[in-house]
Scaffold this motif. Structure first.
Motif, short mmCIF file in Angstrom:
data_model
loop_
_atom_site.label_atom_id
_atom_site.label_comp_id
_atom_site.label_asym_id
_atom_site.label_seq_id
_atom_site.Cartn_x
_atom_site.Cartn_y
_atom_site.Cartn_z
N ALA A 52 90.38 40.91 18.51
CA ALA A 52 91.93 40.62 18.78
C ALA A 52 92.58 41.67 19.67
O ALA A 52 93.34 41.58 20.34
N ILE A 79 102.11 45.30 15.14
CA ILE A 79 101.52 44.23 15.08
C ILE A 79 102.29 43.04 16.24
O ILE A 79 103.50 42.74 15.92
N PHE A 106 91.92 40.51 13.09
CA PHE A 106 92.65 39.51 12.63
C PHE A 106 92.48 38.63 11.50
O PHE A 106 91.00 38.30 11.37
N ASN A 112 100.16 36.57 10.88
CA ASN A 112 99.07 36.24 11.66
C ASN A 112 98.49 35.24 10.76
O ASN A 112 97.79 34.24 11.16
N ARG A 159 99.64 53.38 12.28
CA ARG A 159 98.58 52.33 12.20
C ARG A 159 98.33 52.32 10.59
O ARG A 159 97.91 51.32 10.23
N1 CDP Z 1 95.89 40.88 15.16
C1 CDP Z 1 96.00 41.98 15.81
C2 CDP Z 1 95.09 42.97 16.19
C3 CDP Z 1 95.54 44.12 17.03
N2 CDP Z 1 96.71 44.30 17.21
C4 CDP Z 1 97.15 45.47 18.01
O1 CDP Z 1 96.16 46.32 18.47
C5 CDP Z 1 96.09 47.56 17.90
C6 CDP Z 1 94.56 47.93 18.03
O2 CDP Z 1 93.88 47.15 16.87
P1 CDP Z 1 92.31 47.23 17.04
O3 CDP Z 1 91.66 46.06 16.21
O4 CDP Z 1 91.69 46.88 18.56
O5 CDP Z 1 91.86 48.71 16.44
P2 CDP Z 1 91.78 49.41 15.12
O6 CDP Z 1 93.18 49.60 14.91
O7 CDP Z 1 91.17 48.42 14.10
O8 CDP Z 1 90.66 50.59 15.55
C7 CDP Z 1 96.78 47.48 16.68
O9 CDP Z 1 97.17 48.74 16.08
C8 CDP Z 1 98.00 46.62 16.81
O10 CDP Z 1 98.89 47.12 17.65
C9 CDP Z 1 97.56 43.35 17.07
O11 CDP Z 1 98.81 43.56 17.28
N3 CDP Z 1 97.31 42.18 16.15
#
Ligand code: CDP
Ligand code: ADP
Length: 208
Positions: A52, A79, A106, A112, A159
């Motif tokens: 995602a 998010i 996700f 979500n 985060r």
């Molecule tokens: N379902 C999701 C997944 C990611 N994101 C956004 O993308 C950022 C990075 O997610 P990522 O899965 O690439 O990375 P990690 O935080 O797991 O390392 C998150 O901190 C959210 O800001 C989101 O808004 N909704």
């Protein structure tokens, strides 16, 4: 004109519902090793990996009208509204002929989760959960070196807070349904993958 949900259902109806899709959600804190292990699973078990976060970052790069909003949310560790992320996931599933998907990062909050289920009608086969200490995740994120705007200590703290408050409850929800396969993700990559294999081999043999 229909609502966004109607549109999404039509899109789903046009092809996603024609084949039985196997979806595994891959969850865990930021830096727990989701992307690393997904690459291994793709290689060994023939899944297609959909991150995602990667889809959202690609949307920023593409110059989409949502780009600035997404970029700001990522920088703040927030998010992105599910409507945006679900559309990207649906499109990616439609464009791929595979029927087995790893959806990584996700659902990240209750919104979500509920929206994906009602819009696509897809229920995950199981949820792979990478359980890792915050100390280890912080170390990994600070050493990731992918030039990500959110891998700085201020955003990392945000985060972690979002993960504790919004994402863990989703994992608990699936756990109450008996769907969570928990992996000790603090161990070295190879050892983590041994545990991952033990989860996939039985379900792989069943479908083979
Ligand atoms: N379902 C999701 C997944 C990611 N994101 C956004 O993308 C950022 C990075 O997610 P990522 O899965 O690439 O990375 P990690 O935080 O797991 O390392 C998150 O901190 C959210 O800001 C989101 O808004 N909704
Ligand atoms: N088991 C592990 N032990 C040590 N480092 C790891 C392990 N798994 C992943 N890493 C490293 O930690 C960082 C974060 O991993 P990544 O797979 O990108 O996590 P996520 O997708 O959950 O954010 C990367 O630099 C990766 O190489």
């Amino acid at each position: 004109m229909g609502t966004a949900v109607d549109t999404a259902k039509e899109v789903n109806g046009s092809s996603l519902s024609e084949k039985k899709l196997t979806v595994v959600f891959v969850l865990g804190g930021p830096g727990s090793g989701k992307g690393t292990q997904c690459a291994n699973i793709v290689e060994h078990f023939g899944y297609t990996h959909l991150s995602a976060g990667d889809l959202l970052r690609a949307e920023i790069k593409s110059g989409s009208e949502n780009g600035t909003m997404i970029q700001n949310m990522i920088k703040e560790g927030k998010i992105v509204p599910s409507e945006v992320t679900i559309k990207l996931l649906q499109r990616a599933m439609q464009e791929n002929a595979n029927d087995k998907f790893l959806i990584d990062g996700f659902p990240r909050n209750e919104e979500n989760r509920a929206a994906f289920e009602s819009v696509t009608g897809i229920v995950p086969e199981f949820v792979l959960f990478f359980d890792c200490s915050e100390e280890e995740m912080e170390k990994r994120l600070l050493g990731r070196n992918q030039g990500r705007e959110d891998d700085n200590i201020d955003t990392i703290r945000k985060r972690f807070n979002v993960y504790m408050e919004s994402s863990l409850p989703v994992i608990q929800y699936y756990d109450s349904k008996g769907k969570v396969r928990k992996i000790d993700a603090v161990k070295p990559v190879e050892e983590v993958f041994e545990a991952v294999k033990a989860v996939f081999i039985p379900s792989h043999e069943k479908t083979a």
